[in-house]
Design a protein around this motif. Structure first.
Motif, PDB file in Angstrom:
ATOM      1  N   ALA A  29       3.824  17.297 -14.060  1.00  0.00           N
ATOM      2  CA  ALA A  29       4.918  17.739 -14.919  1.00  0.00           C
ATOM      3  C   ALA A  29       4.498  17.682 -16.387  1.00  0.00           C
ATOM      4  O   ALA A  29       4.813  18.580 -17.178  1.00  0.00           O
ATOM      5  CB  ALA A  29       6.151  16.872 -14.679  1.00  0.00           C
ATOM      6  N   LYS A  30       3.780  16.584 -16.759  1.00  0.00           N
ATOM      7  CA  LYS A  30       3.301  16.487 -18.134  1.00  0.00           C
ATOM      8  C   LYS A  30       2.345  17.625 -18.469  1.00  0.00           C
ATOM      9  O   LYS A  30       2.403  18.204 -19.559  1.00  0.00           O
ATOM     10  CB  LYS A  30       2.608  15.137 -18.335  1.00  0.00           C
ATOM     11  CG  LYS A  30       3.552  13.957 -18.414  1.00  0.00           C
ATOM     12  CD  LYS A  30       2.773  12.671 -18.680  1.00  0.00           C
ATOM     13  CE  LYS A  30       3.698  11.474 -18.801  1.00  0.00           C
ATOM     14  NZ  LYS A  30       2.946  10.221 -19.041  1.00  0.00           N
ATOM     15  N   ALA A  31       1.452  17.931 -17.504  1.00  0.00           N
ATOM     16  CA  ALA A  31       0.508  19.022 -17.733  1.00  0.00           C
ATOM     17  C   ALA A  31       1.252  20.346 -17.892  1.00  0.00           C
ATOM     18  O   ALA A  31       0.928  21.165 -18.771  1.00  0.00           O
ATOM     19  CB  ALA A  31      -0.485  19.095 -16.577  1.00  0.00           C
TER      20      ALA A  31
ATOM     21  N   ALA B  85       1.646   6.278  -6.674  1.00  0.00           N
ATOM     22  CA  ALA B  85       0.574   7.201  -7.065  1.00  0.00           C
ATOM     23  C   ALA B  85       1.043   8.645  -6.954  1.00  0.00           C
ATOM     24  O   ALA B  85       0.713   9.490  -7.799  1.00  0.00           O
ATOM     25  CB  ALA B  85      -0.647   6.961  -6.185  1.00  0.00           C
ATOM     26  N   GLN B  86       1.830   8.927  -5.876  1.00  0.00           N
ATOM     27  CA  GLN B  86       2.353  10.287  -5.710  1.00  0.00           C
ATOM     28  C   GLN B  86       3.279  10.653  -6.863  1.00  0.00           C
ATOM     29  O   GLN B  86       3.193  11.739  -7.430  1.00  0.00           O
ATOM     30  CB  GLN B  86       3.095  10.379  -4.370  1.00  0.00           C
ATOM     31  CG  GLN B  86       3.610  11.785  -4.052  1.00  0.00           C
ATOM     32  CD  GLN B  86       4.281  11.837  -2.695  1.00  0.00           C
ATOM     33  OE1 GLN B  86       4.294  10.840  -1.965  1.00  0.00           O
ATOM     34  NE2 GLN B  86       4.832  12.984  -2.367  1.00  0.00           N
ATOM     35  N   TYR B  87       4.177   9.691  -7.205  1.00  0.00           N
ATOM     36  CA  TYR B  87       5.086   9.940  -8.325  1.00  0.00           C
ATOM     37  C   TYR B  87       4.303  10.108  -9.629  1.00  0.00           C
ATOM     38  O   TYR B  87       4.607  10.999 -10.450  1.00  0.00           O
ATOM     39  CB  TYR B  87       6.075   8.799  -8.463  1.00  0.00           C
ATOM     40  CG  TYR B  87       7.136   8.787  -7.384  1.00  0.00           C
ATOM     41  CD1 TYR B  87       7.424   9.937  -6.640  1.00  0.00           C
ATOM     42  CD2 TYR B  87       7.863   7.623  -7.104  1.00  0.00           C
ATOM     43  CE1 TYR B  87       8.393   9.923  -5.650  1.00  0.00           C
ATOM     44  CE2 TYR B  87       8.825   7.608  -6.108  1.00  0.00           C
ATOM     45  CZ  TYR B  87       9.085   8.767  -5.374  1.00  0.00           C
ATOM     46  OH  TYR B  87      10.040   8.741  -4.404  1.00  0.00           O
ATOM     47  N   LYS B  88       3.287   9.250  -9.804  1.00  0.00           N
ATOM     48  CA  LYS B  88       2.475   9.370 -11.015  1.00  0.00           C
ATOM     49  C   LYS B  88       1.777  10.722 -11.068  1.00  0.00           C
ATOM     50  O   LYS B  88       1.677  11.346 -12.135  1.00  0.00           O
ATOM     51  CB  LYS B  88       1.454   8.237 -11.058  1.00  0.00           C
ATOM     52  CG  LYS B  88       2.043   6.880 -11.392  1.00  0.00           C
ATOM     53  CD  LYS B  88       0.962   5.824 -11.463  1.00  0.00           C
ATOM     54  CE  LYS B  88       1.549   4.452 -11.815  1.00  0.00           C
ATOM     55  NZ  LYS B  88       0.498   3.404 -11.865  1.00  0.00           N
ATOM     56  N   ASN B  89       1.291  11.165  -9.875  1.00  0.00           N
ATOM     57  CA  ASN B  89       0.630  12.469  -9.819  1.00  0.00           C
ATOM     58  C   ASN B  89       1.601  13.580 -10.185  1.00  0.00           C
ATOM     59  O   ASN B  89       1.274  14.502 -10.952  1.00  0.00           O
ATOM     60  CB  ASN B  89       0.060  12.675  -8.418  1.00  0.00           C
ATOM     61  CG  ASN B  89      -0.824  13.917  -8.336  1.00  0.00           C
ATOM     62  OD1 ASN B  89      -1.343  14.385  -9.349  1.00  0.00           O
ATOM     63  ND2 ASN B  89      -0.978  14.472  -7.153  1.00  0.00           N
TER      64      ASN B  89
ATOM     65  N   ALA C  96       0.836  -1.202   0.000  1.00  0.00           N
ATOM     66  CA  ALA C  96       0.000   0.000   0.000  1.00  0.00           C
ATOM     67  C   ALA C  96       0.869   1.251   0.000  1.00  0.00           C
ATOM     68  O   ALA C  96       0.587   2.233  -0.705  1.00  0.00           O
ATOM     69  CB  ALA C  96      -0.925  -0.011   1.214  1.00  0.00           C
ATOM     70  N   MET C  97       1.967   1.222   0.819  1.00  0.00           N
ATOM     71  CA  MET C  97       2.866   2.367   0.844  1.00  0.00           C
ATOM     72  C   MET C  97       3.521   2.553  -0.520  1.00  0.00           C
ATOM     73  O   MET C  97       3.661   3.687  -1.010  1.00  0.00           O
ATOM     74  CB  MET C  97       3.940   2.142   1.921  1.00  0.00           C
ATOM     75  CG  MET C  97       4.920   3.304   2.062  1.00  0.00           C
ATOM     76  SD  MET C  97       4.086   4.867   2.526  1.00  0.00           S
ATOM     77  CE  MET C  97       3.585   4.440   4.200  1.00  0.00           C
ATOM     78  N   GLN C  98       3.923   1.414  -1.122  1.00  0.00           N
ATOM     79  CA  GLN C  98       4.520   1.496  -2.456  1.00  0.00           C
ATOM     80  C   GLN C  98       3.534   2.072  -3.464  1.00  0.00           C
ATOM     81  O   GLN C  98       3.890   2.914  -4.288  1.00  0.00           O
ATOM     82  CB  GLN C  98       4.977   0.109  -2.887  1.00  0.00           C
ATOM     83  CG  GLN C  98       5.701   0.101  -4.237  1.00  0.00           C
ATOM     84  CD  GLN C  98       6.136  -1.296  -4.628  1.00  0.00           C
ATOM     85  OE1 GLN C  98       5.887  -2.247  -3.900  1.00  0.00           O
ATOM     86  NE2 GLN C  98       6.785  -1.409  -5.769  1.00  0.00           N
ATOM     87  N   GLU C  99       2.293   1.604  -3.391  1.00  0.00           N
ATOM     88  CA  GLU C  99       1.279   2.140  -4.300  1.00  0.00           C
ATOM     89  C   GLU C  99       1.039   3.620  -4.036  1.00  0.00           C
ATOM     90  O   GLU C  99       0.829   4.396  -4.977  1.00  0.00           O
ATOM     91  CB  GLU C  99      -0.015   1.354  -4.132  1.00  0.00           C
ATOM     92  CG  GLU C  99       0.053  -0.062  -4.696  1.00  0.00           C
ATOM     93  CD  GLU C  99      -1.272  -0.780  -4.569  1.00  0.00           C
ATOM     94  OE1 GLU C  99      -2.171  -0.235  -3.876  1.00  0.00           O
ATOM     95  OE2 GLU C  99      -1.420  -1.873  -5.162  1.00  0.00           O
TER      96      GLU C  99
END
Length: 390
Positions: free
Chosen positions: A210-212, A201-205, A194-197
């Motif tokens: 950054a993409k935006a 998720a934080q990195y993906k966000n 869960a912590m990894q996810e």
């Protein structure tokens, strides 16, 4: 006289005109007194407590087994009812139950002796099915059907089952501890997952942000380029329009200059025409007459040279034809001479060869002596006597 019976019993009429006896389960029948006899047999379900004490199993462990069996005489099956009447007619329910109990208890003991304690204790259903199957096949010949059989209790006086229970309890406790440890491990793994996810998720966000931001910057740059392009195009269009206007003005100026130049050229052409006419009257006419005379003179000279060249060529052609005829005649003569020589050689053979050789000998001698005649000095080397002798 009519006799009746309920559904839980059967009547058997024997005697006059009843051979074989008439059997009726739950109904009525007419019986002639004195010459016919009626008897009754119970069809009630019998509950038997089948107990086998201290029966040695396959591994020699004594156990006590108690089973509950339900059985009854089948009144609907005529064959089974006839067999039951033959076996139990005149006996009470207790006596019938005792006979069936002893039969069941014997089969139960026999099956226990072929099994282990673990097989009896752990798989009660299998044990019950075996007793039911064996007892049913034996009791059916007596007219009794086994409705059900259930293993009620299994115990021993040696604490064998208690020991098995302890081992099983220890195994269960061990499995419980292992399960608890596995659950804790799974909980830790799920928490880490869960912590990894969460981190993922934080990195993906952050990546999406950054993409935006990148897309915003790219679009803004594209819009800036488009605006600057439009602005530059507008400025270029303005400058182009100014240049076109200046060019149009210059073209109009040039048109004016062309008109002026055209007028000047026209005046000059008129002046040249006037001077040409004047020159033609004074110079060109006499010059053309002189040129015509010279052309005629040159034409006459050219014709004379052509006629001389043609005469010379004709002379050369005739001379060449004569030389060619002479060469051809000489070749024919030599060829005829060679043919004659060949014919002579063919006729005389060796004599002709000698003649030809004699004819060529002076020439051969001349060719051989020519190098010696040109030599200034001839030196002979010293040679032993045996050279001269040899």
């Amino acid at each position: 006289m009519f006799y009746t019976c309920g559904p839980n019993e059967a009547m058997v009429v024997s005697g006059f005109c009843r051979s074989p006896p008439l059997m009726i389960a739950g109904g009525r029948v007419f019986v002639i007194p004195c010459i016919q006899q009626i008897q009754r047999i119970s069809l009630n379900t019998l509950t038997l407590n089948v107990r086998s004490d201290k029966v040695y199993t396959r591994h020699g462990v004594p156990v006590s087994v108690t089973g509950i069996a339900q059985m009854k005489i089948q009144g609907q099956n005529k064959q089974m009812l006839a067999a039951a009447c033959q076996m139990f007619m005149g006996k009470s329910e207790g006596e019938i139950a005792q006979i069936a109990l002893e039969t069941l208890e014997g089969h139960q003991r026999a099956i226990i002796a072929h099994l282990t304690v673990e097989e009896i204790y752990k798989d009660r259903k299998k044990f019950s099915e075996q007793v039911f199957k064996v007892a049913s096949s034996d009791l059916v010949n007596m007219g009794i059907s086994v409705v059900s059989y259930t293993l009620k209790d299994v115990h021993d006086d040696q604490d064998y089952l208690h020991s098995l229970g302890k081992a099983r309890t220890a195994q269960v406790q061990k499995d419980a501890r292992i399960g608890e440890a596995q659950n804790k491990r799974d909980a830790v793994m799920r928490e880490a997952h869960a912590m990894q996810e969460k981190i993922s998720a934080q990195y993906k966000n952050e990546i999406e942000m950054a993409k935006a931001q990148r897309d915003y910057e790219l679009k803004k740059a594209a819009y800036d380029i488009e605006v600057n392009t439009k602005k530059a195009e507008s400025e270029m269009a303005y400058q182009l329009q100014v240049a076109k206007t200046k060019q149009r003005i210059e073209e109009e100026k040039m048109q004016v200059q062309v008109v002026e130049r055209t007028q000047q050229i026209t005046l000059q052409e008129q002046e040249i025409t006037r001077r040409e006419k004047e020159l033609e009257a004074k110079v060109k006419k006499p010059a053309e007459a002189e040129r015509y005379r010279l052309e005629k003179l040159a034409e006459a000279q050219r014709l004379q040279l052509i006629m001389e060249a043609e005469a010379e060529a004709e002379s050369i052609r005739i001379k060449g034809e004569a030389e060619a005829f002479a060469v051809e005649a000489k070749g024919r003569a030599e060829a005829e001479q060679m043919v004659k020589k060949a014919e002579a050689f063919q006729l005389y053979k060796d004599g002709a060869m000698v003649d030809m050789l004699l004819e060529k000998l002076p020439l051969m001698a001349e060719e051989i002596s020519r190098p010696l005649s040109e030599a200034n000095k001839v030196t002979m080397p010293n040679c032993p006597e045996r050279c001269w002798k040899s």
